[in-house]
Every structure is written in C-alpha cells, then in structure tokens.
Design an enzyme around this catalytic site. Structure first.
Site, short mmCIF file in Angstrom:
data_model
loop_
_atom_site.label_atom_id
_atom_site.label_comp_id
_atom_site.label_asym_id
_atom_site.label_seq_id
_atom_site.Cartn_x
_atom_site.Cartn_y
_atom_site.Cartn_z
N ASP A 1 0.81 -1.20 0.00
CA ASP A 1 0.00 0.00 0.00
C ASP A 1 0.86 1.26 0.00
O ASP A 1 0.47 2.29 -0.58
CB ASP A 1 -0.92 0.01 1.21
CG ASP A 1 -2.06 -1.01 1.09
OD1 ASP A 1 -2.25 -1.54 -0.02
OD2 ASP A 1 -2.73 -1.27 2.10
N GLY A 2 2.03 1.20 0.63
CA GLY A 2 2.91 2.36 0.65
C GLY A 2 3.37 2.77 -0.74
O GLY A 2 3.50 3.96 -1.05
N ARG B 1 2.54 6.48 -2.69
CA ARG B 1 3.56 7.32 -3.37
C ARG B 1 3.17 7.57 -4.82
O ARG B 1 3.26 8.70 -5.32
CB ARG B 1 4.92 6.63 -3.28
CG ARG B 1 6.05 7.39 -3.99
CD ARG B 1 6.44 8.62 -3.21
NE ARG B 1 7.67 9.20 -3.74
CZ ARG B 1 7.71 10.04 -4.78
NH1 ARG B 1 6.60 10.40 -5.40
NH2 ARG B 1 8.87 10.54 -5.20
N ASN C 1 -4.39 8.76 1.75
CA ASN C 1 -4.78 8.22 3.06
C ASN C 1 -5.13 9.29 4.08
O ASN C 1 -6.24 9.33 4.60
CB ASN C 1 -3.66 7.35 3.63
CG ASN C 1 -3.89 5.87 3.39
OD1 ASN C 1 -4.81 5.49 2.69
ND2 ASN C 1 -3.03 5.04 3.97
N ASP C 2 -4.15 10.14 4.41
CA ASP C 2 -4.38 11.06 5.51
C ASP C 2 -3.43 12.25 5.52
O ASP C 2 -2.32 12.20 4.99
CB ASP C 2 -4.30 10.34 6.86
CG ASP C 2 -3.07 9.44 7.00
OD1 ASP C 2 -2.00 9.87 6.58
OD2 ASP C 2 -3.21 8.33 7.53
N ARG D 1 5.10 16.87 24.00
CA ARG D 1 4.16 17.54 24.89
C ARG D 1 2.82 17.62 24.18
O ARG D 1 2.74 17.60 22.95
CB ARG D 1 4.64 18.96 25.21
CG ARG D 1 5.91 19.02 26.04
CD ARG D 1 6.32 20.46 26.28
NE ARG D 1 7.56 20.55 27.05
CZ ARG D 1 8.22 21.68 27.25
NH1 ARG D 1 7.75 22.81 26.75
NH2 ARG D 1 9.34 21.68 27.96
N ASP E 1 -1.78 14.54 21.29
CA ASP E 1 -0.48 14.38 20.64
C ASP E 1 -0.52 14.80 19.18
O ASP E 1 0.52 14.96 18.55
CB ASP E 1 -0.03 12.91 20.71
CG ASP E 1 0.51 12.53 22.08
OD1 ASP E 1 0.78 13.46 22.88
OD2 ASP E 1 0.66 11.33 22.35
#
Length: 279
Positions: A58-59, A63, A133-134, A144, A163
């Site tokens: 999927d990667g 791309r 995807n996102d 922090r 986060d």
C-alpha cells in the site's frame, strides 16, 4: 497500450517481477519502468499512460497516487506488502491476472477513491499537500500535548489537547486512524474523518465530516508541529500557522477484478494477517 511499471528498490521479488513483466509485455505494449522513488522523473509520460502497475504494498500505491494526481491513470496493484487493502492481486498470481486485465481492459471495474488536499501557511509561505490516506498533524520534536483548534466551515468544532490530529479519507481509515481508535469506513464513501491522537480531557472520538466541507486547523500551543501527507512531505508549522483540508477535485482510480463486497469479506482476514506478521 502505454503501461508504467513501478517497482520497489530493496524488494527483490518486486525487481524480479518488473523484469518478467518487461519480457512478457514489451512485444505488444509500450512500457516505461521506474522505481517508486524515481517516478517523478517520468512526469512527461504520465499524460499518455493508460495503466500503472505497482509492485509493492500500500505504501508504494500511496507514493504513486500522490505523484500522478490529476492524470486519472488507473492503478493495478500487485501485493508484495503486508496487508494490502489497496493491492488486490497476490504476487504468485500476478502474471496470469495482469494478462487477464490487459485482455479485458475495457470491461474492468474502475474503483474511484477520494484524495485529500491541504493548504496552509508555514513561516509566511504557502504550501499545498495531497494525500490518498491522511493528512497528519503531530509533534516536531518535544513530546508535549498540543493545543489544536478545529473548525468546520468556519464554525468551531473542537479544541483538542492531544499528541496530534489525523484528517483521514476512507482509504486511510484502515491505517493510522484505525491505530488511533478511529472507525473503518468503506472506500467508496466521499467524506473525511477527524481523529485525535491520544487526546487528554477533550473530545476523544472521531468525527465524520461531509464531502463538501472544509476543515480548518489552528495550532495554539507554542511548540512547533509537523504536518505530513501519507507520511511524506513534512512541513513545519508554528503557533500562528493554519491548515485547511478539503476533499480534492482529483481521485485515485484502481482496476478491480473483485466486486465491491470483497472489502467486507477480506477485512478481518487482512487485519489478522497483519497482526500475525507483527507477532
């Protein structure tokens, strides 16, 4: 047909299959071959390309989708990865299935998946990112909690202490968003998901946003943050920088051999397979 074959350096099976396809298809088709990390070198060929065959996971598809956005080239994914939510054809059956697709190309089902477009300001300079995807906002370095204000169509929606935050497409709902506790969304849907990452005393569930809305994100904490698209193209943001995320006018197209209902029948199998490979 003019076909692009995209392999993945470091995966020997991918390189071997690319060579086999070149030998098998070159007599009847025009081809160009590229490693996924060098695909941008072939931009001059995109407008004439009829099909992209990806040899990876999927990667690799993420791309390729980002590099070829706007060209409407259908992708046929050969699964050499772990899960393969986007890649339908197994490696061992690749040559047979590819020949079937090429022989019946005009009759194949085309699946369209939305993409996300993010625009914003970073250090007084405008940037633009595209993702299948996102779009993810997270820490640059210091671990922090971040203060993040989120608006939908200019209306305040939530103030997060977390986060980070994920803006996911349906395709991305089985990726990072799922790991952060988000729901799974069927890939044909046209919507966005806002999913916080480890929220503290703030809205801790995902929120589904319709296709014609715009999500605006303001960082109100002093620490710098990083925004990325599909895990690539990181842009550093400061406390006065903003991001707007919308559904892109472009889509990613996939050649599919199986019916839409295959998503449901394969869902648990694919997730279990990923769990087993990690244990």
């Amino acid at each position: 047909m003019f076909i692009g074959i995209i392999s993945k350096v470091g995966i020997q099976k991918s390189i071997n299959l690319a060579n086999e396809l070149q030998d098998s298809l070159s007599a009847n088709h025009d081809l160009w071959l590229s490693d996924v990390d060098e695909i941008d070198n072939f931009k001059d060929d995109f407008s004439n390309t009829d099909l992209l065959i990806t040899l990876g996971g999927d990667g690799t598809i993420l791309r390729v989708a980002r590099s070829t956005i706007g060209y409407d080239i259908p992708i046929l994914g050969i699964n050499l990865g772990r899960v393969g939510f986007m890649t339908e054809i197994p490696y061992n059956d690749a040559l047979k299935q590819i020949n079937y697709v090429l022989s019946n190309f005009s009759e194949m089902r085309i699946e369209e998946r939305i993409m996300l477009n993010a625009k914003g300001m970073s250090d007084n300079k405008q940037f633009e990112l595209n993702a299948l995807n996102d779009i993810v906002l997270g820490h640059q370095s210091v671990s922090r909690l971040m203060d993040i204000d989120v608006y939908v169509d200019t209306s305040p929606m939530a103030q997060y202490r977390a986060d980070g935050i994920i803006i996911s497409s349906p395709s991305g709902s089985t990726g990072y968003s799922l790991a952060a506790g988000g729901p799974i969304i069927t890939p044909e849907q046209k919507l966005m998901l806002i999913q916080p990452i480890a929220p503290h005393m703030s809205l801790d569930v995902g929120v589904v946003i319709p296709y014609n809305s715009k999500i605006s994100i303001n960082i109100t904490s002093p620490n710098k943050a990083v925004v990325s698209a599909d895990g690539f193209d990181e842009v550093v943001l400061g406390s006065t920088d903003t991001i707007d995320v919308e559904i892109s006018k472009s889509v990613t197209k996939f050649i599919r051999l199986l019916p839409e209902s295959d998503f449901y029948s394969q869902l648990t199998t694919r997730l279990k397979r990923d769990v087993l490979k990690n244990n």
